[in-house]
Design an enzyme around this catalytic site. Structure first.
Site, PDB file in Angstrom:
ATOM      1  N   HIS A  57     -10.381 -47.848 -12.081  1.00  0.00           N
ATOM      2  CA  HIS A  57     -11.835 -47.942 -12.288  1.00  0.00           C
ATOM      3  C   HIS A  57     -12.069 -49.418 -12.567  1.00  0.00           C
ATOM      4  O   HIS A  57     -11.535 -49.955 -13.548  1.00  0.00           O
ATOM      5  CB  HIS A  57     -12.270 -47.051 -13.464  1.00  0.00           C
ATOM      6  CG  HIS A  57     -13.745 -47.040 -13.746  1.00  0.00           C
ATOM      7  ND1 HIS A  57     -14.492 -45.873 -13.821  1.00  0.00           N
ATOM      8  CD2 HIS A  57     -14.612 -48.051 -13.981  1.00  0.00           C
ATOM      9  CE1 HIS A  57     -15.757 -46.173 -14.087  1.00  0.00           C
ATOM     10  NE2 HIS A  57     -15.854 -47.501 -14.201  1.00  0.00           N
ATOM     11  N   HIS A  69     -12.630 -52.947 -13.710  1.00  0.00           N
ATOM     12  CA  HIS A  69     -12.855 -53.424 -15.079  1.00  0.00           C
ATOM     13  C   HIS A  69     -12.524 -54.890 -15.192  1.00  0.00           C
ATOM     14  O   HIS A  69     -11.703 -55.424 -14.447  1.00  0.00           O
ATOM     15  CB  HIS A  69     -12.035 -52.606 -16.079  1.00  0.00           C
ATOM     16  CG  HIS A  69     -10.562 -52.534 -15.764  1.00  0.00           C
ATOM     17  ND1 HIS A  69     -10.055 -51.681 -14.813  1.00  0.00           N
ATOM     18  CD2 HIS A  69      -9.504 -53.220 -16.254  1.00  0.00           C
ATOM     19  CE1 HIS A  69      -8.745 -51.834 -14.737  1.00  0.00           C
ATOM     20  NE2 HIS A  69      -8.375 -52.770 -15.590  1.00  0.00           N
TER      21      HIS A  69
HETATM   22  P1  5GP Z   1      -5.349 -53.142 -15.964  1.00  0.00           P
HETATM   23  O1  5GP Z   1      -3.869 -53.221 -16.254  1.00  0.00           O
HETATM   24  O2  5GP Z   1      -5.661 -51.998 -15.031  1.00  0.00           O
HETATM   25  O3  5GP Z   1      -5.963 -54.428 -15.540  1.00  0.00           O
HETATM   26  O4  5GP Z   1      -6.037 -52.834 -17.364  1.00  0.00           O
HETATM   27  C1  5GP Z   1      -6.086 -51.573 -17.921  1.00  0.00           C
HETATM   28  C2  5GP Z   1      -6.266 -51.793 -19.403  1.00  0.00           C
HETATM   29  O5  5GP Z   1      -6.689 -50.579 -19.984  1.00  0.00           O
HETATM   30  C3  5GP Z   1      -4.968 -52.208 -20.128  1.00  0.00           C
HETATM   31  O6  5GP Z   1      -5.171 -53.455 -20.769  1.00  0.00           O
HETATM   32  C4  5GP Z   1      -4.730 -51.075 -21.104  1.00  0.00           C
HETATM   33  O7  5GP Z   1      -4.227 -51.512 -22.356  1.00  0.00           O
HETATM   34  C5  5GP Z   1      -6.104 -50.443 -21.251  1.00  0.00           C
HETATM   35  N1  5GP Z   1      -6.080 -49.031 -21.536  1.00  0.00           N
HETATM   36  C6  5GP Z   1      -5.308 -48.083 -20.940  1.00  0.00           C
HETATM   37  N2  5GP Z   1      -5.561 -46.865 -21.456  1.00  0.00           N
HETATM   38  C7  5GP Z   1      -6.511 -47.046 -22.407  1.00  0.00           C
HETATM   39  C8  5GP Z   1      -7.194 -46.146 -23.294  1.00  0.00           C
HETATM   40  O8  5GP Z   1      -6.983 -44.939 -23.315  1.00  0.00           O
HETATM   41  N3  5GP Z   1      -8.104 -46.699 -24.132  1.00  0.00           N
HETATM   42  C9  5GP Z   1      -8.378 -48.043 -24.144  1.00  0.00           C
HETATM   43  N4  5GP Z   1      -9.289 -48.479 -25.010  1.00  0.00           N
HETATM   44  N5  5GP Z   1      -7.768 -48.913 -23.311  1.00  0.00           N
HETATM   45  C10 5GP Z   1      -6.843 -48.420 -22.457  1.00  0.00           C
HETATM   46 ZN    ZN Z   2     -13.955 -44.024 -13.106  1.00  0.00          ZN
END
Ligand code: 5GP
Ligand code: ZN
Length: 113
Positions: free
Chosen positions: A97, A99
């Site tokens: 999703h 972000h």
């Molecule tokens: P990506 O690695 O996809 O760029 O970032 C995903 C982010 O979501 C990571 O920094 C991870 O720590 C965070 N994240 C994953 N699961 C959860 C959750 O259940 N709650 C929150 N607040 N952050 C999450």
């Molecule tokens: Zn979503």
């Protein structure tokens, strides 16, 4: 839809909210990589930057405005901060999703790992 951030936006999974408007939701990252680590998402599900179309132009602008507003409110605007989007496997994206990470509170290194 089985999407972690959609569930967070809907309140089905708890989060610490730091920002909300009609189209954008912001919450603390569960595994902070800096003293300030906030995740900003469009409320509408978009899987990644690869799925962006013209219809998302406004919400992406609003996410950056939200980041700048939070930076001023939380007092780290002058010290500086980083806004990061990880896209796809090589980009390190783990949640499908779209972000943006808002990172602040320490001297962030460059280049990233
Ligand atoms: P990506 O690695 O996809 O760029 O970032 C995903 C982010 O979501 C990571 O920094 C991870 O720590 C965070 N994240 C994953 N699961 C959860 C959750 O259940 N709650 C929150 N607040 N952050 C999450
Ligand atoms: Zn979503």
């Amino acid at each position: 839809m089985d999407c972690l951030f959609c569930k967070i936006i809907a309140g089905e999974i708890p989060s610490t909210k730091v920002y909300e408007d009609d189209n954008v939701y912001g919450f603390l990252d569960i595994e902070p990589q800096a003293p300030v680590h906030i995740i900003l998402v469009p409320k509408q599900h978009v899987a990644s930057a690869n799925e962006l179309t013209e219809e998302h132009t406004e919400v992406i602008g609003k996410i950056f405005l939200a980041a700048a507003k939070i930076a001023k409110e939380q007092g780290f605007a002058e010290a500086g901060y980083r806004i990061v989007n990880n896209c796809g496997e090589d980009g390190g994206q783990t949640v499908s999703h779209l972000h943006f990470h808002l990172l602040a509170g320490r001297n962030l290194q460059w280049p990233p790992g």
